[in-house]
Design an enzyme around this catalytic site. Structure first.
Site, PDB file in Angstrom:
ATOM      1  N   LYS A   1       0.870  -1.187   0.000  1.00 57.60           N
ATOM      2  CA  LYS A   1       0.000   0.000   0.000  1.00 57.60           C
ATOM      3  C   LYS A   1       0.897   1.224   0.000  1.00 57.60           C
ATOM      4  CE  LYS A   1      -3.912   0.579   0.417  1.00 57.60           C
ATOM      5  NZ  LYS A   1      -4.827   0.702  -0.742  1.00 57.60           N
TER       6      LYS A   1
ATOM      7  N   HIS B   1     -10.295  -6.986  -4.134  1.00 54.39           N
ATOM      8  CA  HIS B   1      -9.964  -5.896  -3.209  1.00 54.39           C
ATOM      9  C   HIS B   1     -10.434  -6.251  -1.804  1.00 54.39           C
ATOM     10  CE1 HIS B   1     -11.753  -2.240  -1.196  1.00 54.39           C
ATOM     11  NE2 HIS B   1     -10.521  -1.819  -1.353  1.00 54.39           N
TER      12      HIS B   1
HETATM   13 MG   LIG Z   1      -6.515  -0.562  -4.119  1.00 50.62          MG
END
Ligand SMILES: [Mg+2]
Length: 424
Positions: free
Chosen positions: A193, A320
């Site tokens: 991330k 996701h």
């Molecule tokens: Mg994403």
């Protein structure tokens, strides 16, 4: 078979101080746990968003579902539409990172919350695993990826002791985080991330991961926080290090241009979040991989339909995730098991959740060799632990958080922090 009881229990569980494009996770994540009981004694389970507007709709739906046939999902959808129309939910902070909490997704996310429980109930009444109602299993094990985050060692003014992961800001700390996550779960691909720190530093962390795990497919997800120019510059630095490039830059047009300029495979959970955006993305060739999420794509059956659409248009499919517990993990795993063209390991936040904060009997599910095993028992194969459910509900009542707001939380560390996108 008719529905005789519907229970929605909001819960809160500890969430580590994970950094992202908006800011930082708050100390608690919110979810709802849904139980649907039939008049012949079966119970179906669901897990969904626990933000105040999502909860308000789930609460309003409860009484409307009594007496419904759990096999009639078209009826469920009509009831959801009419209740949502009466509610007209406000848009939410945090909706960009959790697209399902956006007001425009109110029907699909409320429908999904109950559809999973209806399907679990159907499958239990037929004595079949849920995957058998989605077309049958294409695989017994569903691969997930190690989901790395930049993070602080502990929350500011933390209401509880620091987590065991420690700080992760440097290249060495990110590699150490990956090593622990892979040692514990056997993951065979890695996602970082990003969009939180300086882009050059984030790319340097990918380079460090490449060196430490040369055979592991890598992905980076800046959550649309890089301008087109930055995303192109970082693409040049990344070369062919990536399996795919996830939402580096905002918008369908931006992603289309980025693909044209770099040729890199682009993945998204931000610019293709419903079938209308899907159609526009195909016209623009904005993305090559769609990250599905049944929580906002309208349930497990619509996720199967999405995967079929991806097949028709030659797009890849993966999944996701937001912070979640086992019911969501198994729902994700069952739909992934029923997806012939699941091309990549799915995302999950599950390793970040604490072992003493699961609501199912037996505690946290095991991820072995990077995969979740699909049960052969009926439904999702899960039973609620009511003591744990009660504990996490008490935590919801006392934690004071009612809607996710990563920007507000970051202001506690950096008072002049604002929502800017793209920030870099
Ligand atoms: Mg994403």
């Amino acid at each position: 078979m008719k529905i005789k009881r519907v229970t929605v229990t909001p819960i809160a569980f500890r969430d580590p101080p994970l950094l992202n494009a908006s800011g930082i996770h708050e100390p608690y994540a919110l979810r709802s746990i849904i139980e649907i009981e039939s008049d012949n004694g079966y119970i179906g389970l669901g897990e969904s968003y626990g933000d105040a507007p999502a909860l308000a709709i789930q609460e309003a739906l409860k009484s409307e579902l009594i007496g419904l046939d759990p096999f009639n999902l078209n009826h469920l959808r009509e009831v959801v539409k009419s209740v949502v129309a009466k509610h007209r939910p406000a848009s939410l902070a945090g909706a960009e990172l959790a697209p399902g909490s956006h007001a425009s997704k109110a029907v699909s996310n409320a429908y999904s919350a109950f559809e999973v429980a209806f399907l679990d109930l159907q499958a239990r009444s037929l004595n079949l695993p849920l995957v058998d109602l989605l077309g049958g299993r294409c695989r017994d094990e569903v691969p997930f990826s190690a989901y790395l985050f930049f993070k602080y060692a502990q929350h500011i003014d933390s209401p509880y002791a620091p987590d065991s992961w420690g700080e992760a800001l440097s290249e060495a700390q990110i590699v150490a985080q990956a090593k622990r996550m892979i040692d514990e779960n056997g993951f065979q691909s890695i996602k970082l991330k990003a969009g939180a720190l300086d882009p050059e530093h984030e790319v340097a962390c990918i380079k460090a991961l490449k060196k430490a795990f040369p055979d592991c497919p890598l992905r980076i997800d800046p959550n649309g926080n890089w301008s087109l120019e930055t995303a192109i510059r970082m693409a040049e630095l990344l070369g062919d290090d990536l399996q795919y490039y996830e939402d580096p830059t905002p918008g369908l047009d931006g992603m289309s241009e980025l693909h044209k300029r770099t040729g890199l495979p682009l993945a998204t959970n931000m610019v293709v979040t419903d079938f209308d955006e899907f159609r526009r993305s195909v016209e623009l060739n904005s993305v090559q991989i769609v990250l599905a999420d049944h929580h906002y794509w309208g349930g497990l059956r619509d996720t199967v339909a999405l995967a079929k659409m991806c097949d028709v248009w030659g797009l890849g499919v993966s999944m996701h995730s937001n912070s979640h517990l086992a019911i969501s993990l198994m729902a994700m795993a069952h739909v992934a098991a029923a997806t012939p063209n699941l091309d990549y390991a799915c995302d999950t936040h599950y390793p970040w959740q604490e072992p003493d904060e699961e609501v199912i009997k037996g505690g946290k599910l095991k991820i072995v060799n990077g995969a979740v095993q699909i049960n052969k028992t009926p439904g999702l194969g899960l039973e609620l632990d009511y003591d744990q459910l009660g504990k996490l509900h008490e935590q919801f009542l006392s934690c004071g958080i009612r809607s996710r707001d990563d920007v507000k939380q970051m202001r506690k560390y950096k008072p002049d922090w604002t929502q800017v996108k793209p920030r870099f």
